[in-house]
Design a protein around this motif. Structure first.
Motif, PDB file in Angstrom:
ATOM      1  N   ASP A 129      36.137 -33.249  -4.696  1.00 64.76           N
ATOM      2  CA  ASP A 129      35.686 -32.835  -3.374  1.00 64.76           C
ATOM      3  C   ASP A 129      36.493 -33.532  -2.286  1.00 64.76           C
ATOM      4  OD1 ASP A 129      33.567 -31.307  -1.844  1.00 64.76           O
ATOM      5  OD2 ASP A 129      33.266 -33.316  -1.018  1.00 64.76           O
ATOM      6  N   ALA A 130      36.823 -34.800  -2.503  1.00 64.15           N
ATOM      7  CA  ALA A 130      37.602 -35.552  -1.509  1.00 64.15           C
ATOM      8  C   ALA A 130      38.995 -34.964  -1.356  1.00 64.15           C
ATOM      9  CB  ALA A 130      37.683 -37.027  -1.901  1.00 64.15           C
ATOM     10  N   ASP A 131      39.622 -34.613  -2.480  1.00 73.91           N
ATOM     11  CA  ASP A 131      40.951 -34.012  -2.418  1.00 73.91           C
ATOM     12  C   ASP A 131      40.908 -32.649  -1.754  1.00 73.91           C
ATOM     13  OD1 ASP A 131      42.237 -36.147  -3.594  1.00 73.91           O
ATOM     14  OD2 ASP A 131      42.272 -35.282  -5.597  1.00 73.91           O
ATOM     15  N   ALA A 132      39.892 -31.853  -2.092  1.00 75.80           N
ATOM     16  CA  ALA A 132      39.758 -30.522  -1.508  1.00 75.80           C
ATOM     17  C   ALA A 132      39.586 -30.620   0.008  1.00 75.80           C
ATOM     18  CB  ALA A 132      38.583 -29.781  -2.133  1.00 75.80           C
ATOM     19  N   GLU A 133      38.805 -31.597   0.456  1.00 72.09           N
ATOM     20  CA  GLU A 133      38.588 -31.775   1.889  1.00 72.09           C
ATOM     21  C   GLU A 133      39.867 -32.227   2.579  1.00 72.09           C
ATOM     22  OE1 GLU A 133      36.656 -31.739   5.494  1.00 72.09           O
ATOM     23  OE2 GLU A 133      35.997 -30.944   3.562  1.00 72.09           O
ATOM     24  N   ARG A 134      40.593 -33.149   1.956  1.00 73.03           N
ATOM     25  CA  ARG A 134      41.840 -33.637   2.531  1.00 73.03           C
ATOM     26  C   ARG A 134      42.871 -32.509   2.628  1.00 73.03           C
ATOM     27  NH1 ARG A 134      42.815 -36.917  -1.154  1.00 73.03           N
ATOM     28  NH2 ARG A 134      41.323 -38.448  -0.387  1.00 73.03           N
ATOM     29  N   LEU A 135      42.980 -31.736   1.552  1.00 69.56           N
ATOM     30  CA  LEU A 135      43.922 -30.621   1.549  1.00 69.56           C
ATOM     31  C   LEU A 135      43.566 -29.617   2.643  1.00 69.56           C
ATOM     32  CD1 LEU A 135      46.174 -28.853   0.260  1.00 69.56           C
ATOM     33  CD2 LEU A 135      44.378 -27.859  -1.169  1.00 69.56           C
ATOM     34  N   TYR A 136      42.286 -29.332   2.807  1.00 64.77           N
ATOM     35  CA  TYR A 136      41.867 -28.357   3.802  1.00 64.77           C
ATOM     36  C   TYR A 136      42.264 -28.807   5.205  1.00 64.77           C
ATOM     37  CZ  TYR A 136      39.043 -25.540   6.874  1.00 64.77           C
ATOM     38  OH  TYR A 136      38.653 -24.712   7.896  1.00 64.77           O
ATOM     39  N   ARG A 137      41.985 -30.045   5.526  1.00 71.34           N
ATOM     40  CA  ARG A 137      42.283 -30.534   6.867  1.00 71.34           C
ATOM     41  C   ARG A 137      43.794 -30.590   7.118  1.00 71.34           C
ATOM     42  NH1 ARG A 137      37.946 -31.467   9.411  1.00 71.34           N
ATOM     43  NH2 ARG A 137      35.990 -32.013   8.374  1.00 71.34           N
ATOM     44  N   GLN A 138      44.552 -30.990   6.108  1.00 71.32           N
ATOM     45  CA  GLN A 138      46.000 -31.074   6.277  1.00 71.32           C
ATOM     46  C   GLN A 138      46.635 -29.695   6.375  1.00 71.32           C
ATOM     47  OE1 GLN A 138      47.236 -33.501   2.958  1.00 71.32           O
ATOM     48  NE2 GLN A 138      46.614 -35.415   3.938  1.00 71.32           N
ATOM     49  N   SER A 139      46.040 -28.693   5.732  1.00 72.25           N
ATOM     50  CA  SER A 139      46.613 -27.345   5.735  1.00 72.25           C
ATOM     51  C   SER A 139      46.528 -26.674   7.096  1.00 72.25           C
ATOM     52  CB  SER A 139      45.901 -26.472   4.693  1.00 72.25           C
ATOM     53  OG  SER A 139      46.166 -26.934   3.382  1.00 72.25           O
ATOM     54  N   ALA A 140      45.733 -27.214   8.006  1.00 76.55           N
ATOM     55  CA  ALA A 140      45.669 -26.649   9.357  1.00 76.55           C
ATOM     56  C   ALA A 140      47.043 -26.632  10.018  1.00 76.55           C
ATOM     57  CB  ALA A 140      44.682 -27.441  10.210  1.00 76.55           C
ATOM     58  N   VAL A 141      47.972 -27.480   9.546  1.00 74.98           N
ATOM     59  CA  VAL A 141      49.307 -27.569  10.140  1.00 74.98           C
ATOM     60  C   VAL A 141      50.052 -26.246  10.071  1.00 74.98           C
ATOM     61  CG1 VAL A 141      50.527 -28.281   8.022  1.00 74.98           C
ATOM     62  CG2 VAL A 141      51.366 -29.037  10.269  1.00 74.98           C
ATOM     63  N   TYR A 142      49.730 -25.396   9.087  1.00 79.58           N
ATOM     64  CA  TYR A 142      50.397 -24.095   9.007  1.00 79.58           C
ATOM     65  C   TYR A 142      50.160 -23.278  10.278  1.00 79.58           C
ATOM     66  CZ  TYR A 142      50.839 -24.970   3.959  1.00 79.58           C
ATOM     67  OH  TYR A 142      51.128 -25.495   2.732  1.00 79.58           O
ATOM     68  N   GLY A 143      49.031 -23.510  10.930  1.00 74.20           N
ATOM     69  CA  GLY A 143      48.742 -22.811  12.170  1.00 74.20           C
ATOM     70  C   GLY A 143      49.003 -23.649  13.399  1.00 74.20           C
ATOM     71  N   THR A 144      48.578 -24.931  13.368  1.00 72.20           N
ATOM     72  CA  THR A 144      48.705 -25.779  14.549  1.00 72.20           C
ATOM     73  C   THR A 144      50.153 -26.111  14.874  1.00 72.20           C
ATOM     74  OG1 THR A 144      48.330 -27.772  13.204  1.00 72.20           O
ATOM     75  CG2 THR A 144      46.405 -26.773  14.253  1.00 72.20           C
ATOM     76  N   ALA A 145      51.056 -25.964  13.904  1.00 66.46           N
ATOM     77  CA  ALA A 145      52.473 -26.153  14.196  1.00 66.46           C
ATOM     78  C   ALA A 145      52.972 -25.072  15.147  1.00 66.46           C
ATOM     79  CB  ALA A 145      53.293 -26.123  12.905  1.00 66.46           C
ATOM     80  N   LEU A 146      52.249 -23.941  15.192  1.00 67.93           N
ATOM     81  CA  LEU A 146      52.608 -22.842  16.084  1.00 67.93           C
ATOM     82  C   LEU A 146      51.601 -22.787  17.231  1.00 67.93           C
ATOM     83  CD1 LEU A 146      53.627 -20.306  13.304  1.00 67.93           C
ATOM     84  CD2 LEU A 146      55.140 -21.642  14.775  1.00 67.93           C
ATOM     85  N   GLN A 147      50.887 -21.667  17.398  1.00 69.99           N
ATOM     86  CA  GLN A 147      50.014 -21.527  18.571  1.00 69.99           C
ATOM     87  C   GLN A 147      48.516 -21.661  18.273  1.00 69.99           C
ATOM     88  OE1 GLN A 147      52.904 -19.323  18.374  1.00 69.99           O
ATOM     89  NE2 GLN A 147      53.757 -20.889  19.710  1.00 69.99           N
ATOM     90  N   VAL A 148      48.154 -22.084  17.081  1.00 73.74           N
ATOM     91  CA  VAL A 148      46.739 -22.208  16.726  1.00 73.74           C
ATOM     92  C   VAL A 148      46.230 -23.583  17.171  1.00 73.74           C
ATOM     93  CG1 VAL A 148      45.052 -22.233  14.847  1.00 73.74           C
ATOM     94  CG2 VAL A 148      47.012 -20.672  14.754  1.00 73.74           C
ATOM     95  N   ARG A 149      45.301 -23.600  18.098  1.00 70.58           N
ATOM     96  CA  ARG A 149      44.720 -24.872  18.526  1.00 70.58           C
ATOM     97  C   ARG A 149      43.860 -25.451  17.390  1.00 70.58           C
ATOM     98  NH1 ARG A 149      42.802 -21.552  22.426  1.00 70.58           N
ATOM     99  NH2 ARG A 149      40.676 -22.130  21.830  1.00 70.58           N
TER     100      ARG A 149
END
Length: 270
Positions: A129-149
């Motif tokens: 569960d800890a890894d899944a949560e960490r991966l989820y939060r880090q994966s936001a970069v696919y959008g936040t690197a562009l125009q996703v707040r």
């Protein structure tokens, strides 16, 4: 500057950078693309503006360069590649879609995250569960690197699952996008060796799609296909895990080197 890709689970905890370089993620790349195209704004934009059918390997390089730059590159490399992506997105707009639309970019980012999560568990087993949560939060970069707040990325995995289900249920594919996908699954104008691999890639792509998305694209799939797919996905992970890590990660190593070579060559344009 190193080109080494970090191995999965080397530190006893799983980070996005630990496995994003694993080539097995490319097995799910076709399904990821079709999921993106199933949302009208993305599908129409790609069908009307993309050069993928004419230059499929160039488009693959562009996509993989972005993925590896924002996850494995330096801060400077990430900024340079994001600027190039934004520049490429400028002409992709009409009254019906806009490549800078944060909601459309959110969906693209969501498919990249979901592909990574699903393929990892297929090949390496369930995450903690800890890894899944960490991966989820880090994966936001696919959008936040562009125009996703950051506040647009669903706050929790539960909220993401609800968002995902809603997007799958409301996805709609028109005839134009359906025709585009037929050409895509045939290999477009890729070199002959690439087109020869397309039957297997097409089979894996269709098998990995949610049934409703498969139906939207009018892609045939029988109970016999499902049994063959299940058998294949039982064998592939066992074989893959026996491959030495440097070979498993050769795709990321290649694209990172290629990115750095091209950035150095065209630094005056960035």
């Amino acid at each position: 500057m190193t080109n080494q890709v970090v191995a999965v689970g080397t530190e006893g905890r799983l980070d996005l950078a630990d496995f994003v370089g694993e080539s097995m993620l490319l097995i799910g790349a076709g399904a990821t693309v079709l999921l993106q195209l199933a949302v009208p704004g993305v599908g129409r934009g790609v069908a009307e503006h993309s050069t993928t059918l004419e230059r499929p390997l160039d488009r693959l390089r562009t996509t993989m360069t972005f993925v590896y730059a924002v996850t494995l590159g330096t801060a400077e490399e990430k900024q340079a590649v994001v600027r190039l992506v934004n520049r490429a997105h400028v002409p992709v707009r009409s009254e019906r879609y806009n490549a800078f639309d944060p909601e459309l970019q959110l969906w693209v980012a969501a498919t990249l995250y979901r592909n990574g999560f699903d393929m990892y568990q297929r090949f390496f087993g369930p995450m903690s569960d800890a890894d899944a949560e960490r991966l989820y939060r880090q994966s936001a970069v696919y959008g936040t690197a562009l125009q996703v707040r950051e506040d647009i990325w669903p706050a929790t995995r539960t909220e993401f699952d609800a968002y995902w289900d809603r997007m799958i249920e409301t996805a709609a594919v028109d005839a134009q996008v359906r025709a585009y996908v037929r050409g895509l699954l045939a290999g477009g104008r890729a070199p002959l060796p690439v087109r020869m691999t397309m039957p297997l890639q097409r089979f894996l792509t269709i098998g990995l799609l949610p049934p409703r998305i498969r139906d939207q694209f009018a892609l045939p799939w029988s109970p016999r296909d499902q049994r063959r797919f299940d058998r294949l996905m039982t064998v592939l992970p066992v074989v893959y895990r026996r491959v030495p890590r440097p070979l498993r990660q050769v795709t990321a190593t290649y694209y990172l080197r290629d990115m750095r070579r091209r950035l150095a060559k065209h630094a005056h344009l960035i």
